[in-house]
Write an enzyme that holds these catalytic residues in place. Structure first.
Site, mmCIF file in Angstrom:
data_model
loop_
_atom_site.group_PDB
_atom_site.id
_atom_site.type_symbol
_atom_site.label_atom_id
_atom_site.label_comp_id
_atom_site.label_asym_id
_atom_site.label_seq_id
_atom_site.Cartn_x
_atom_site.Cartn_y
_atom_site.Cartn_z
ATOM 1 N N ASN A 13 0.873 -1.182 0.000
ATOM 2 C CA ASN A 13 0.000 0.000 0.000
ATOM 3 C C ASN A 13 0.907 1.229 0.000
ATOM 4 O OD1 ASN A 13 -1.792 2.051 0.504
ATOM 5 N ND2 ASN A 13 -2.340 1.374 2.574
ATOM 6 N N TRP A 14 0.951 1.888 -1.142
ATOM 7 C CA TRP A 14 1.878 3.026 -1.281
ATOM 8 C C TRP A 14 1.334 4.298 -0.631
ATOM 9 C CZ3 TRP A 14 3.915 2.581 -7.062
ATOM 10 C CH2 TRP A 14 4.823 1.518 -7.119
ATOM 11 N N HIS A 100 -9.335 1.138 5.628
ATOM 12 C CA HIS A 100 -8.007 1.361 6.230
ATOM 13 C C HIS A 100 -8.143 2.300 7.427
ATOM 14 C CE1 HIS A 100 -3.825 2.492 6.723
ATOM 15 N NE2 HIS A 100 -3.538 1.379 6.088
ATOM 16 N N GLY A 175 3.197 2.070 10.838
ATOM 17 C CA GLY A 175 4.170 3.157 10.674
ATOM 18 C C GLY A 175 4.942 3.484 11.943
ATOM 19 N N SER A 208 3.993 -2.370 10.238
ATOM 20 C CA SER A 208 5.452 -2.454 10.387
ATOM 21 C C SER A 208 6.010 -3.806 9.936
ATOM 22 C CB SER A 208 5.870 -2.139 11.828
ATOM 23 O OG SER A 208 5.528 -0.792 12.142
ATOM 24 N N GLY A 229 3.074 -1.106 4.244
ATOM 25 C CA GLY A 229 3.140 0.310 3.905
ATOM 26 C C GLY A 229 4.560 0.703 3.553
ATOM 27 N N GLY A 230 5.272 1.297 4.514
ATOM 28 C CA GLY A 230 6.592 1.881 4.269
ATOM 29 C C GLY A 230 7.572 0.971 3.534
HETATM 30 P P1 13P Z 1 3.454 0.261 7.651
HETATM 31 O O1 13P Z 1 3.907 -1.046 6.989
HETATM 32 O O2 13P Z 1 4.201 1.443 7.157
HETATM 33 O O3 13P Z 1 3.406 0.120 9.130
HETATM 34 O O4 13P Z 1 1.931 0.489 7.160
HETATM 35 C C1 13P Z 1 1.019 -0.533 7.257
HETATM 36 C C2 13P Z 1 -0.212 -0.161 6.542
HETATM 37 O O5 13P Z 1 -0.938 0.734 6.956
HETATM 38 C C3 13P Z 1 -0.528 -0.873 5.289
HETATM 39 O O6 13P Z 1 -1.817 -0.595 4.856
#
Ligand code: 13P
Length: 250
Positions: A13-14, A100, A175, A208, A229-230
């Site tokens: 998920n960008w 989300h 995050g 994470s 995410g990241g």
């Molecule tokens: P992170 O992997 O950056 O913690 O984000 C997770 C997320 O919200 C994916 O949708």
């Protein structure tokens, strides 16, 4: 870890990252790294709407599938800032992230709206990736199971569980670098599957997820993939996640 009947889905998920040029550059580095990934792992990228077409063109002929980061329940109309399944179809989108925690938190999205989005996604031929998860406060006060159960009961009304992916994303792990312990994530993912009542439901973990914890996460019996995410913004790191190597069963 998925089973014959529960496909593994690894999704990036960008969020609000990546211009078209950056997305093309990512794809050119990422695709060679996943060219030999086992075919039973579905690889999904969810770029911002503006980069969907650039990614679609860049991944032609590869195993990468596209997701949108949202979808509205109407086909068109006066809904500024929203997007419909018809518009997404034109860009080869197969999945839609709904529910989300960011739109839940920043735009006060309700379970009812999320349910409408998920139903529209299925009606339009998309597979919703429906996110659920508790806050830090809810976990500390022992409310985790009640909160997630409510999200499942209200958000999943009228949804066909055979065409659904659920992502368990504890908000406090998003995050923050704080990953939920793999065994606890596994327990909640198993509970979600039992509450939905569909043994073949694919349930992902998100929060994470990184190259250094993916192998342990994917070794869990009730976790069938991840929503990242990241760590999905960098080709090497997302490729390492896609090419996870689960620990052998103890
Ligand atoms: P992170 O992997 O950056 O913690 O984000 C997770 C997320 O919200 C994916 O949708």
């Amino acid at each position: 870890m998925g089973t014959a009947s529960r496909p593994v889905v690894i999704a990036g998920n960008w969020k609000m990252h990546m211009t078209c040029a950056e997305a093309r550059s990512f794809a050119s580095q990422f695709l060679p790294l996943v060219a030999s990934t086992p075919g039973d792992r579905t690889i999904v990228l969810a770029p911002p709407f503006t980069a969907l077409e650039a990614v679609r063109q860049a991944v032609v002929g590869s195993a990468v599938t596209l997701a949108s980061q949202n979808v509205h329940w109407e086909g068109n109309g006066a809904f500024t800032g929203e997007i419909s399944t018809r518009m997404l179809e034109e860009h080869g989108v197969a999945y839609a992230i709904v529910g989300h925690s960011e739109p839940r938190k920043y735009f006060s999205e309700s379970d009812e709206q999320i349910n409408l989005r998920a139903r529209a996604a299925q009606a339009g031929g998309l597979i919703p990736i429906l996110c659920v998860g508790e806050s830090d406060e809810q976990r500390s006060s022992g409310d985790t199971e009640r909160v997630i159960r409510r999200q499942v009961e209200q958000g999943f009304d009228g949804i066909d569980p055979a065409r659904l992916v659920v992502a368990y994303e504890p908000i406090w792990a998003i995050g923050t670098g704080k990953t939920c312990a793999a065994s606890e994530a596994n327990r909640i993912c198993g509970l979600i599957r039992s509450w939905v009542g569909h043994p073949d439901l694919t349930v992902q973990y998100g929060g994470s997820v990184k190259p250094d914890n993916i192998d342990e996460i994917m070794a869990q019996s009730d976790i069938d993939g991840v929503l990242v995410g990241g760590a999905s913004l960098e080709a090497q790191s997302f490729a390492r996640i896609v090419n996870y190597q689960p620990f052998p069963a103890a």
